[in-house]
Design an enzyme around this catalytic site. Structure first.
Site, PDB file in Angstrom:
ATOM      1  CE1 TYR A 468      -2.871  -3.110   0.931  1.00 31.21           C
ATOM      2  CE2 TYR A 468      -1.922  -3.330   3.269  1.00 31.21           C
ATOM      3  CZ  TYR A 468      -2.348  -3.819   2.429  1.00 31.21           C
ATOM      4  OH  TYR A 468      -3.429  -5.134   2.796  1.00 31.21           O
ATOM      5  CG  HIS A 469       3.824   1.715   1.454  1.00 31.90           C
ATOM      6  ND1 HIS A 469       4.595   0.992   1.755  1.00 31.90           N
ATOM      7  CD2 HIS A 469       3.022   1.810   2.382  1.00 31.90           C
ATOM      8  CE1 HIS A 469       4.319   0.365   3.563  1.00 31.90           C
ATOM      9  NE2 HIS A 469       3.198   1.583   3.153  1.00 31.90           N
ATOM     10  N   PRO A 470       1.982   2.992  -3.003  1.00 30.93           N
ATOM     11  CG  PRO A 470      -0.116   3.953  -3.239  1.00 30.93           C
ATOM     12  CD  PRO A 470       0.502   3.079  -2.655  1.00 30.93           C
TER      13      PRO A 470
END
Length: 552
Positions: A468-470
């Site tokens: 979850y770190h775009p």
């Protein structure tokens, strides 16, 4: 008409709304696609386990089939409420590594270097443990604390890490990053402290701040390459908000939605826009490119006791005690962020900095929490901190209600798979150490049959998911190919900026919420102080007179 229209009330947008509306002479509009953050599951930390299934609070994107992950389409949750992803994340407070910001400084100048970032992190933070630390602040709005009720397994994981020759680290945001330890979290009094709670709730009634929720932005309005407003849909009605003559539109929708909105508005690669029948406003080929994310693989084991947070009839009495403890005291296992302990390690000793991150969960976690895993167990998330693979955000259609094309292009660089193989081996070594071995019943995944490098690679390709770190899809830089300049103004256009994780030139080594909040604080000062490119020195970045004295 507004002086500032902020699109997106996420980690960055809430900070901007606070700072820009502090001047009562400026009218500020904050648009958010999701609802207000009134759902109690947002504020109860363990509610995170149920938020992945909430279509109302979660964009719930799907990626394009991934060539190097057996053509699987991956689930990409992103927050859709006040606070954005800071309202549905695991609350882990990590700034990243100093070298990350040295790279930012090379890209964008001194104003984006470590010295400046470090000062802003301290300014923003209200740390409830490190009150006399040189590395932390106590006067900011962002509450950061230790977890109130650590599961014994989380303590065992840290002890096992030390038994596996990994040093203990009492502060991942302190003098160094490497080691195993316990995560600090964005919580206050046992509740989630999202960007909305920290920066928006206390100013929500300012007369010069209008917050419009359930407003899906469809287009930035331009006149002669000058942003003059935003179109949005609310309750199936098409609406518009406009800026004053000198007003600005600020895009803070995140690394997925910001490039999508730019392209829908005619800003992007001319060929792609033509393909979808979108009138070109400005040819900016790098919009949506440079997508980076942390790919993650898990080790999951069954436990030989009922120590973990379980899903079983036998857990009901403990669950009821925990519920009452949370309701009346804001204590107990419901204050857990699930990812209680973890660490930063090197895939090989000769490396100069960690390139793997661990998140240890004293419970089962299956399919992002969307599927119930019955029983008692524990999970280790292992992610490649410094991925070399790059992807992109594109359009599926010209319909603003359609999801964008998301292609992270995971594992396209062969170095990334090597790092993840090492991560599995180090994780197993920790689980084999005495303090964790005493809890072990059996390995569920990858499973005892998966031992060789080829078998581990096959397992990674069949199971790896996002953590979850775009970032990076509207890259900031001094070079003319970048999407935004160091003042975060969109190149070739007027009166429009991007302020969110999409401007990161490179992904930080850690969770991205705190860096995104810092970006917004820095941007707010740029905007309020009217810093522009004329203030830049070609070699050192922003001139020192534009910096707040206390941040030098």
């Amino acid at each position: 008409m507004y002086d500032y229209i902020i699109v997106g009330a996420g980690s960055a947008g809430c900070v901007l709304a606070n700072r820009l509306s502090a001047d009562p002479s400026k009218r500020v509009c904050l648009l958010e696609a999701g609802p207000r953050d009134t759902n109690p599951l947002i504020h109860m930390p363990l509610g995170i386990a149920l938020l992945s299934n909430s279509k109302k609070l979660n964009w719930a994107f799907q990626t394009a089939p991934q060539q190097h992950l057996n053509e699987r389409s991956l689930f990409w949750p992103r927050g859709k409420t006040l606070g954005g992803s800071s309202s549905i994340n695991a609350m882990v407070y990590i700034r990243g590594h100093e070298e990350d910001y040295q790279a930012w400084e090379q890209a964008g100048g001194e104003y984006w270097g470590w010295k400046r970032a470090f000062a802003l992190f301290k300014k923003l933070e209200h740390n409830q443990r490190f009150d006399k630390s040189n590395y932390h602040g106590t006067d900011g709005e962002l509450a950061v604390s230790d977890l109130k009720d650590l599961n014994p397994l989380s303590k065992s994981f840290v002890q096992a890490g030390m038994e596996a020759k990994i040093s203990f680290n009492g502060d991942f945001n302190g003098a160094h990053q490497e080691g195993v330890g316990f995560y600090q979290v964005t919580q206050k009094h046992g509740q989630r402290w999202s960007s909305a709670r920290a920066f928006l709730h206390d100013v929500i009634d300012r007369p010069n701040l209008d917050i419009i929720t359930e407003a899906h932005a469809t287009k930035v309005l331009f006149e002669d390459r000058k942003a003059v407003g935003v179109s949005y849909i609310q309750k199936n009605m098409h609406q518009q908000v406009k800026t004053t003559d000198s007003g600005e539109v600020i895009l803070s929708l995140g690394a997925v939605n910001t490039p999508q909105l730019l392209m829908l508005s005619g800003v992007g690669a001319a060929a792609e826009l033509k393909e979808h029948g979108i009138a070109l406003v400005h040819d900016l080929p790098e919009v949506g490119k440079n997508l980076q994310d942390h790919l993650d693989i898990t080790l999951m084991c069954a436990a030989n006791s009922r120590t973990p947070i379980g899903v079983a009839f036998s857990f009901i009495p403990r669950g009821l005690v925990g519920l009452f403890s949370y309701i009346f005291k804001r204590k107990g296992f419901l204050t857990s962020n699930v990812a209680e302990s973890g660490g930063f390690v090197k895939s090989s000793p000769e490396r100069d900095r960690p390139n793997l991150q661990f998140h240890f969960l004293p419970t089962y976690l299956k399919d992002h929490g969307r599927k119930i895993a019955v029983g008692y167990g524990y999970t280790l998330h292992i992610c490649d901190l410094l991925p070399k693979s790059r992807g992109r955000i594109g359009l599926k259609s010209a319909n603003p209600m359609d999801d964008p094309l998301i292609d992270p292009n995971y594992l396209s660089d062969p170095e990334d798979i090597k790092t993840m193989i090492a991560g599995i081996k180090i994780g197993r070594a920790i689980f084999d150490a005495p303090s964790m071995a005493k809890h072990f019943k059996r390995e569920i995944v990858p499973g005892p049959a998966v031992t060789s490098d080829d078998e581990i690679v096959a397992d990674i390709r069949s199971r790896a998911e996002t953590i979850y770190h775009p970032v990076g899809t509207c890259r900031m830089g001094k070079d003319p190919a970048s999407v935004v300049d160091p003042c975060l103004q969109v190149r070739g256009l007027r009166n429009i900026r991007v302020v969110d994780a999409s401007i990161m030139p490179n992904l930080v080594a850690g969770n991205t919420n705190a860096p995104t909040i810092m970006i917004a604080e820095n941007a707010a000062e740029i905007i309020v102080r009217k810093v522009d490119m004329a203030s830049l020195d070609a070699s050192i970045g922003f001139t020192r007179q534009n910096l707040e004295p206390e941040l030098l």
